[in-house]
Design an enzyme around this catalytic site. Structure first.
Site, PDB file in Angstrom:
ATOM      1  N   LYS A 196       0.808  -1.232   0.000  1.00 55.57           N
ATOM      2  CA  LYS A 196       0.000   0.000   0.000  1.00 55.57           C
ATOM      3  C   LYS A 196       0.836   1.274   0.000  1.00 55.57           C
ATOM      4  O   LYS A 196       0.415   2.301  -0.509  1.00 55.57           O
ATOM      5  CB  LYS A 196      -0.953  -0.001   1.191  1.00 55.57           C
ATOM      6  CG  LYS A 196      -2.061  -1.029   1.013  1.00 55.57           C
ATOM      7  CD  LYS A 196      -3.270  -0.700   1.857  1.00 55.57           C
ATOM      8  CE  LYS A 196      -4.433  -1.605   1.493  1.00 55.57           C
ATOM      9  NZ  LYS A 196      -4.207  -3.011   1.913  1.00 55.57           N
ATOM     10  N   GLU A 200      -9.945   7.008   3.700  1.00 61.62           N
ATOM     11  CA  GLU A 200     -10.829   6.115   4.446  1.00 61.62           C
ATOM     12  C   GLU A 200     -10.068   4.810   4.610  1.00 61.62           C
ATOM     13  O   GLU A 200      -9.179   4.483   3.823  1.00 61.62           O
ATOM     14  CB  GLU A 200     -12.143   5.892   3.700  1.00 61.62           C
ATOM     15  CG  GLU A 200     -12.155   4.717   2.728  1.00 61.62           C
ATOM     16  CD  GLU A 200     -11.276   4.925   1.511  1.00 61.62           C
ATOM     17  OE1 GLU A 200     -11.104   6.082   1.086  1.00 61.62           O
ATOM     18  OE2 GLU A 200     -10.760   3.924   0.986  1.00 61.62           O
ATOM     19  N   SER A 224       1.713  -9.851  -0.975  1.00 60.79           N
ATOM     20  CA  SER A 224       1.270  -8.459  -0.796  1.00 60.79           C
ATOM     21  C   SER A 224       1.620  -7.864   0.562  1.00 60.79           C
ATOM     22  O   SER A 224       1.826  -6.661   0.680  1.00 60.79           O
ATOM     23  CB  SER A 224      -0.234  -8.359  -1.034  1.00 60.79           C
ATOM     24  OG  SER A 224      -0.947  -9.194  -0.152  1.00 60.79           O
TER      25      SER A 224
END
Ligand SMILES: *Cc1c(COP(=O)(O)O)cnc(C)c1O
Length: 401
Positions: A96, A118, A384
């Site tokens: 991310k 968010e 990930s």
């Protein structure tokens, strides 16, 4: 970035669509914000100064390139050649951060001084709070009130990094309600605020913006494969899909290479037919969520169905429009993996490779049990994120077995 891929039939068109999916179904009051972004993002992220700073931060702050690691014991067990793309080794523990580093630089270039985001599980909130601290920008994170309680360690991380966390008390008090609050905030603060979306979802141009920023993953796989195998592509790439950003990044430079099978793994939860699932391509229908037309889990009359998965990062009732298009066109292979299968695969993987995977990632790993690859085939699994955040969930699960 890769201009050629911008002309792929799997990349976004000038109207913001991937095939039948995408677009910007936004309230009129949001139009100026989204238009400003749309008019400027390609020029800015393509500029030399942006690229220089982005690349420098990816290298020295995030820790890129992330290794492409040959997983020997996993390969022996599944009788094929498996490489792991180690996004788990990035700063903050997942892919991310690639996106948030890029978007914070974009926000600065647009003259923004305040960032909103968010978050569901809190991972994107942490990655956003991190880059805001790095750049000295104000950071406000909206999070469903229920998630604030469920994901307490990540709330503490965000606070530690100087962010303000605002619990969303409306609706089901989870991710979609946090998204509504964030959109409301953006409408009220159009001039000084940038909204950092955390996956390849939301109105155009977000899905394309996030895919381009995450495409560094497959950009590295190209030369790492060349180094290790003497050719720049694997036979298959496997990635888990929540909204789909790590998958989009891992697939990006291979979208037009038919030799590479692109395999996307969704969370089946308790099973695709149980009503407790997040497997959008199995039970979803076209609809609009987060201002984008895509596949989404909904009732007969179009109300969004609450998804379920043991993995907070995959617990999302839609998928990014690029994935809806990869699914519909047949370019992507979409499979769903249950909680049970993912937890077993995650546990096995710890013991085989000495790496504790995020539960999201464990879904991708579980696919190895469903599909036999050839002994001379090369498979890349996008790792990930790391599983530190999931230890309590893993331990609770295996205690009750
Ligand atoms: C958030 C998250 C995901 C799911 O998000 P995508 O946008 O689908 O990539 C997957 N893995 C990890 C470790 C995450 O934190």
């Amino acid at each position: 970035m890769n201009e050629a891929a911008g002309h792929s039939k799997f990349s976004v068109n000038e109207r913001g669509f991937y095939g039948n999916y995408g677009g910007a179904y936004i309230p009129e009051m949001l139009y100026p914000n989204v238009k400003e972004l749309e008019d400027n993002y390609l020029r800015i992220i393509g500029s030399e100064s942006f690229q220089k700073e982005f690349r420098s931060l990816l290298k020295d702050y995030v820790g890129r390139p992330s290794p492409l690691y040959y997983a020997k014991r996993l390969s022996e067990k599944y009788e094929t050649k498996i490489y792991l793309k180690r996004e788990d080794l990035n700063h903050t523990g997942a892919h991310k951060i690639n996106n948030t580093v890029g978007q914070i630089l974009l926000a600065k270039e647009l003259g923004k001084t305040r960032i909103i985001a968010e978050t569901g599980a809190g991972q994107h909130g942490v990655a956003t709070a991190t880059v805001c601290a790095l750049m000295g920008l104000e950071c406000v994170v909206y999070m469903g009130a229920i998630d604030v309680v469920r994901q307490e360690p990540n709330v503490k991380r965000m606070l530690m990094l100087g962010a303000t966390v605002i619990p969303a008390e409306s609706g089901s008090k989870t991710l979609k309600d946090a998204t509504n609050e964030a959109i409301r905030d953006w409408i009220n603060n159009p001039v000084d605020t940038h909204y950092i979306i955390g996956s390849v979802v939301g109105p155009h141009p977000y899905p394309d913006l996030v895919a381009r920023l995450q495409s560094v993953i497959s950009e590295e796989i190209l030369w790492q494969m060349m180094e290790k195998e003497g050719r720049d592509y694997p036979d298959a790439i496997i990635a888990c899909v929540g909204g789909g950003s790590n998958a989009a990044g891992a697939f990006y430079h291979y979208l037009d290479n038919p030799k590479v099978e692109l395999i996307a793994i969704e969370a089946a939860g308790l099973g695709v037919d149980t009503g407790e699932t997040a497997a959008t391509t199995k039970i979803g229908k076209p609809g609009v969520i987060h201002s984008s037309k895509t596949l989404l889990m909904q009732t007969e009359d179009g109300q969004i169905v609450e998804p379920y998965s043991i993995s907070a990062g995959l617990d999302y009732p839609g998928i990014g429009p690029i994935h809806a298009h990869l699914f519909e066109s047949g370019r992507g292979v979409f499979e769903a993996v249950t909680d049970e299968e993912a937890m077993q695969a995650g546990f096995e993987f710890c013991r085989l490779e000495g790496i504790i995977p995020a539960i999201e990632t464990a879904h991708a790993l579980a696919y190895l049990k469903k599909r036999k690859f050839g002994a001379d085939q090369v498979v890349v699994i996008n790792l990930s994120g790391r599983g530190d955040k999931d230890l309590a969930t893993y331990i609770k699960w295996f205690e009750k077995q």
